[in-house]
Design an enzyme around this catalytic site. Structure first.
Site, PDB file in Angstrom:
ATOM      1  N   CYS A 103       0.810  -1.218   0.000  1.00  0.00           N
ATOM      2  CA  CYS A 103       0.000   0.000   0.000  1.00  0.00           C
ATOM      3  C   CYS A 103       0.846   1.272   0.000  1.00  0.00           C
ATOM      4  O   CYS A 103       0.586   2.202  -0.763  1.00  0.00           O
ATOM      5  CB  CYS A 103      -1.013   0.001   1.145  1.00  0.00           C
ATOM      6  SG  CYS A 103      -0.306  -0.015   2.805  1.00  0.00           S
TER       7      CYS A 103
ATOM      8  N   HIS B  52      -2.645   0.283   6.874  1.00  0.00           N
ATOM      9  CA  HIS B  52      -3.032   0.337   5.466  1.00  0.00           C
ATOM     10  C   HIS B  52      -3.271   1.793   5.088  1.00  0.00           C
ATOM     11  O   HIS B  52      -3.701   2.598   5.918  1.00  0.00           O
ATOM     12  CB  HIS B  52      -4.293  -0.498   5.213  1.00  0.00           C
ATOM     13  CG  HIS B  52      -4.623  -0.634   3.760  1.00  0.00           C
ATOM     14  ND1 HIS B  52      -3.770  -1.230   2.860  1.00  0.00           N
ATOM     15  CD2 HIS B  52      -5.704  -0.226   3.044  1.00  0.00           C
ATOM     16  CE1 HIS B  52      -4.323  -1.203   1.654  1.00  0.00           C
ATOM     17  NE2 HIS B  52      -5.499  -0.593   1.739  1.00  0.00           N
TER      18      HIS B  52
ATOM     19  N   HIS C 156      -5.780   2.143  -3.756  1.00  0.00           N
ATOM     20  CA  HIS C 156      -4.861   1.497  -2.827  1.00  0.00           C
ATOM     21  C   HIS C 156      -4.421   0.162  -3.385  1.00  0.00           C
ATOM     22  O   HIS C 156      -4.988  -0.340  -4.355  1.00  0.00           O
ATOM     23  CB  HIS C 156      -5.524   1.310  -1.457  1.00  0.00           C
ATOM     24  CG  HIS C 156      -6.750   0.453  -1.488  1.00  0.00           C
ATOM     25  ND1 HIS C 156      -6.852  -0.719  -0.790  1.00  0.00           N
ATOM     26  CD2 HIS C 156      -7.944   0.593  -2.141  1.00  0.00           C
ATOM     27  CE1 HIS C 156      -8.053  -1.263  -0.993  1.00  0.00           C
ATOM     28  NE2 HIS C 156      -8.731  -0.479  -1.812  1.00  0.00           N
TER      29      HIS C 156
END
Length: 157
Positions: free
Chosen positions: A53, A104, A116
């Site tokens: 990410c 994340h 993402h």
């Protein structure tokens, strides 16, 4: 069934043919993200061979000459805090997916969506309102200047 498939293939051929890029007349941020949608997830990845990410974020922001820390935890301390209801394209959004804090991150792209690199599906666009992300949302940061924001949101020709 065959007619449907042939119709879809034909429509795609017409839609994607013609001069210029399929990314023409899109904001530069959108075009940059669309170029890597579908790239697989790779832990520690920072290239188009695979992204995690934060590596995905680094790749996109490198296009705009924006330097950021390497990990999502450290990226969450960059720039300035921004309220969720004040998000604009290019803001970073952060989530707690492992129960241990920021784990994340993604790039807000507008209309309640963010780009993402998902560990299960690779680079994709998701909605902040999806229950998984809505429950795990932690914070957002604005990491680009007005000048960079303007370049991200101008059309790519």
């Amino acid at each position: 069934m065959k007619k449907t498939v042939i119709s879809i293939v034909g429509a795609l051929a017409v839609f994607t043919s013609g001069a210029g890029s399929v990314f023409a007349d899109q904001p530069q941020l959108t075009a940059s993200v669309n170029e890597v949608v579908g790239t697989p997830y790779k832990w520690g990845g920072t290239t188009t061979d695979g992204f995690d990410c934060s590596g995905f974020i680094l790749h996109i922001f490198k296009t705009f000459d924006v330097k950021l820390p390497r990990t999502s935890k450290t990226q969450a301390n960059a720039g300035e805090y921004v309220d969720k209801d004040k998000l604009r394209p290019g803001d970073l959004v952060f989530f707690n997916t492992d129960g241990k804090g920021i784990s994340h991150a993604g790039i807000y792209v507008g209309n309640g969506k963010f780009a993402h690199s998902s560990s299960s599906k690779g680079v994709r666009i998701s909605a902040l309102s999806e229950s998984y992300y809505e429950k795990r949302y932690v914070t957002a940061r604005r990491v680009v200047s007005e000048e960079v924001y303007d370049s991200m949101t101008t059309e790519k020709h």
